[in-house]
Enzyme design. Structure first.
Site, PDB file in Angstrom:
ATOM      1  N   LYS A 198       2.814 -15.613   4.157  1.00  0.00           N
ATOM      2  CA  LYS A 198       3.142 -16.579   3.099  1.00  0.00           C
ATOM      3  C   LYS A 198       4.659 -16.744   3.109  1.00  0.00           C
ATOM      4  CE  LYS A 198       1.756 -18.942  -0.631  1.00  0.00           C
ATOM      5  NZ  LYS A 198       0.805 -20.075  -0.610  1.00  0.00           N
TER       6      LYS A 198
ATOM      7  N   ASP B 124      -3.326 -18.667   2.336  1.00  0.00           N
ATOM      8  CA  ASP B 124      -4.289 -19.489   1.579  1.00  0.00           C
ATOM      9  C   ASP B 124      -4.950 -20.508   2.505  1.00  0.00           C
ATOM     10  OD1 ASP B 124      -1.772 -20.643   1.812  1.00  0.00           O
ATOM     11  OD2 ASP B 124      -1.718 -21.474  -0.211  1.00  0.00           O
TER      12      ASP B 124
ATOM     13  N   ASP C 218      -6.403  -7.083   4.008  1.00  0.00           N
ATOM     14  CA  ASP C 218      -7.550  -6.548   3.261  1.00  0.00           C
ATOM     15  C   ASP C 218      -8.408  -7.688   2.746  1.00  0.00           C
ATOM     16  OD1 ASP C 218      -9.124  -4.646   1.804  1.00  0.00           O
ATOM     17  OD2 ASP C 218      -8.066  -5.270   0.001  1.00  0.00           O
TER      18      ASP C 218
ATOM     19  N   ASP D  64     -12.448  -9.296   4.243  1.00  0.00           N
ATOM     20  CA  ASP D  64     -13.710  -9.394   3.506  1.00  0.00           C
ATOM     21  C   ASP D  64     -14.305 -10.796   3.672  1.00  0.00           C
ATOM     22  OD1 ASP D  64     -13.605  -6.759   2.636  1.00  0.00           O
ATOM     23  OD2 ASP D  64     -14.055  -7.248   0.544  1.00  0.00           O
TER      24      ASP D  64
ATOM     25  N   TYR E 200       0.789  -1.236   0.000  1.00  0.00           N
ATOM     26  CA  TYR E 200       0.000   0.000   0.000  1.00  0.00           C
ATOM     27  C   TYR E 200       0.822   1.287   0.000  1.00  0.00           C
ATOM     28  CZ  TYR E 200      -4.527  -2.294   0.638  1.00  0.00           C
ATOM     29  OH  TYR E 200      -5.679  -3.019   0.451  1.00  0.00           O
TER      30      TYR E 200
HETATM   31  C1  IPM Z   1     -10.673  -1.439   3.019  1.00  0.00           C
HETATM   32  C2  IPM Z   1     -10.801  -1.020   1.599  1.00  0.00           C
HETATM   33  C3  IPM Z   1      -9.621  -0.144   1.224  1.00  0.00           C
HETATM   34  C4  IPM Z   1      -8.364  -0.957   1.428  1.00  0.00           C
HETATM   35  C5  IPM Z   1      -9.707   0.432  -0.186  1.00  0.00           C
HETATM   36  C6  IPM Z   1     -10.978   1.202  -0.402  1.00  0.00           C
HETATM   37  C7  IPM Z   1      -8.507   1.289  -0.513  1.00  0.00           C
HETATM   38  O1  IPM Z   1     -10.922  -2.112   0.757  1.00  0.00           O
HETATM   39  O2  IPM Z   1     -10.701  -0.577   3.908  1.00  0.00           O
HETATM   40  O3  IPM Z   1     -10.542  -2.637   3.269  1.00  0.00           O
HETATM   41  O4  IPM Z   1      -7.912  -1.657   0.512  1.00  0.00           O
HETATM   42  O5  IPM Z   1      -7.810  -0.889   2.508  1.00  0.00           O
HETATM   43 MN    MN Z   2     -11.007  -3.999   1.825  1.00  0.00          MN
END
Ligand code: IPM
Ligand code: MN
Length: 350
Positions: free
Chosen positions: A183, A217, A241, A245, A131
């Site tokens: 990893k 993974d 990240d 999710d 990042y």
């Molecule tokens: C999150 C989002 C951000 C990230 C994006 C919007 C830049 O996906 O907060 O997880 O990748 O950190």
């Molecule tokens: Mn995200």
């Protein structure tokens, strides 16, 4: 009286933030909110993502409460890098804290898993890895085009994330266990730094905390198969990240997933992690629970543990009541405002 910077942002951000503020006010904790219009609309109007003075100004607040950043008419990366990531970096919010907790009454996509199986916290490093924006193009637009995007890990960055995570594992008093997710079999430089930071810091300063390791993974596999194995996870930025999710889905989806961008020595920023959901804008159908839970995290960070617990209890009560039919936008059986009213009412009673 807490000074809070409120950044409602884009899309459905303002709608969920409104309900979050309503619930925060119902706790009786006193807030002095200052609103900022950073986001896609402002960018389209002025050509500016963030004024250069923004982070100095935001540093004066006790916390930042963010709705969502992301606009369909703005090219990918502009707002993300120009607002969200810039704030995380400039305010040195080096931890992205993402609880993954399944509440009773919430539909879980995992067969035979319930609230007793899903309760862990991901400590995602928030200022390094892929990042940082290091890298670039050579010969762009030609057949010889080369592009690089450098993964940058510092021992300092890995170590402070690891220390935070060990501290959290101790504080949670759950399994007293910390997983490193990485990893190490492929990323033999950057994740070797993580591996040594994890084991050296752990052995020296947190010998009481059990250390575990999972390749990223495999961790995805265990999130689905055996989520009960996890207590606290520490992970670098990009993998964090992605796995958060997945974590959000096993706790019931983006409607309930909240996160905190934490600078333990500075100002932290709390947000629902689901994004701006532009297609639902202005319809009063988006789920505000994630923003409400982000408010709960903000209270906890401010040291208002009791008020934070009352919000969590109200969320659990609402979810168990059967009044919210689904956590998905448009299928809640209640409007955004009604969900906010319901939780705020429970908070005021509790
Ligand atoms: C999150 C989002 C951000 C990230 C994006 C919007 C830049 O996906 O907060 O997880 O990748 O950190
Ligand atoms: Mn995200």
């Amino acid at each position: 009286m807490y000074k809070i910077a409120v950044l409602p942002g884009d899309g459905t951000g303002p709608e969920v933030v409104r309900e979050g503020i309503k619930v925060l006010e119902a706790t009786g904790v006193e807030f002095d909110p200052t609103y900022f219009d950073f986001g896609g609309d402002r960018y389209l109007r002025t050509g500016e993502t963030l004024p250069d003075s923004a982070s100095a100004e935001l540093r004066q607040f006790d916390a930042i409460y963010l709705g969502a950043i992301g606009h369909p008419e703005v090219a990918p990366g502009v707002l993300e890098k120009g607002i969200l990531l810039r704030l995380r970096f400039e305010l040195d919010q080096y931890i992205n804290l993402r609880p993954v907790k399944l509440y009773p009454g919430v539909d879980c996509p995992l067969k035979d898993k319930g609230p007793e199986h899903i309760d862990f916290v991901v400590v995602r490093e928030n200022t390094e890895g892929l990042y940082t924006g290091m890298g670039g193009f050579q010969y762009k637009g030609t057949p010889q085009e080369v592009s690089t995007q450098v993964h940058c890990t510092t021992r300092f960055g890995a170590e402070r994330a690891v220390r935070f995570a060990f501290g959290l594992a101790r504080k949670r008093k759950k399994m007293n266990q910390l997983h490193l997710v990485a990893k190490t079999n492929v990323l033999t430089f950057v994740h070797d730094t993580w591996w040594r930071a994890f084991n050296e810091v752990g052995a020296k300063d947190y010998p009481d905390v059990k250390r575990e390791y999972a390749h990223v993974d495999a961790a995805c596999m265990w999130f689905v198969k055996n989520p009960e194995w996890f207590d606290v996870i520490v992970v670098e930025n990009m993998f964090g990240d992605i796995i958060t999710d997945l974590g959000a889905m096993i706790q019931g989806g983006m409607g309930i997933a909240a996160g905190g961008n934490i600078n333990p020595q500075g100002v932290s920023m709390f947000e629902p992690i689901g994004g701006s959901a532009p297609k639902y804008t202005g319809q009063n159908v988006i789920n505000p629970l994630a923003a409400i839970c982000a408010g709960q995290m903000m209270l906890a960070q401010l040291g208002e543990e009791q008020a934070a617990d009352r919000i969590e209890a109200a969320v659990i009560r609402a979810l168990s009541s059967g009044k919210i039919e689904s956590l998905s936008a448009g299928r809640m059986g209640l409007s955004t405002t009604e969900v906010g009213d319901l939780i705020a009412g429970y908070v005021a009673e509790g």
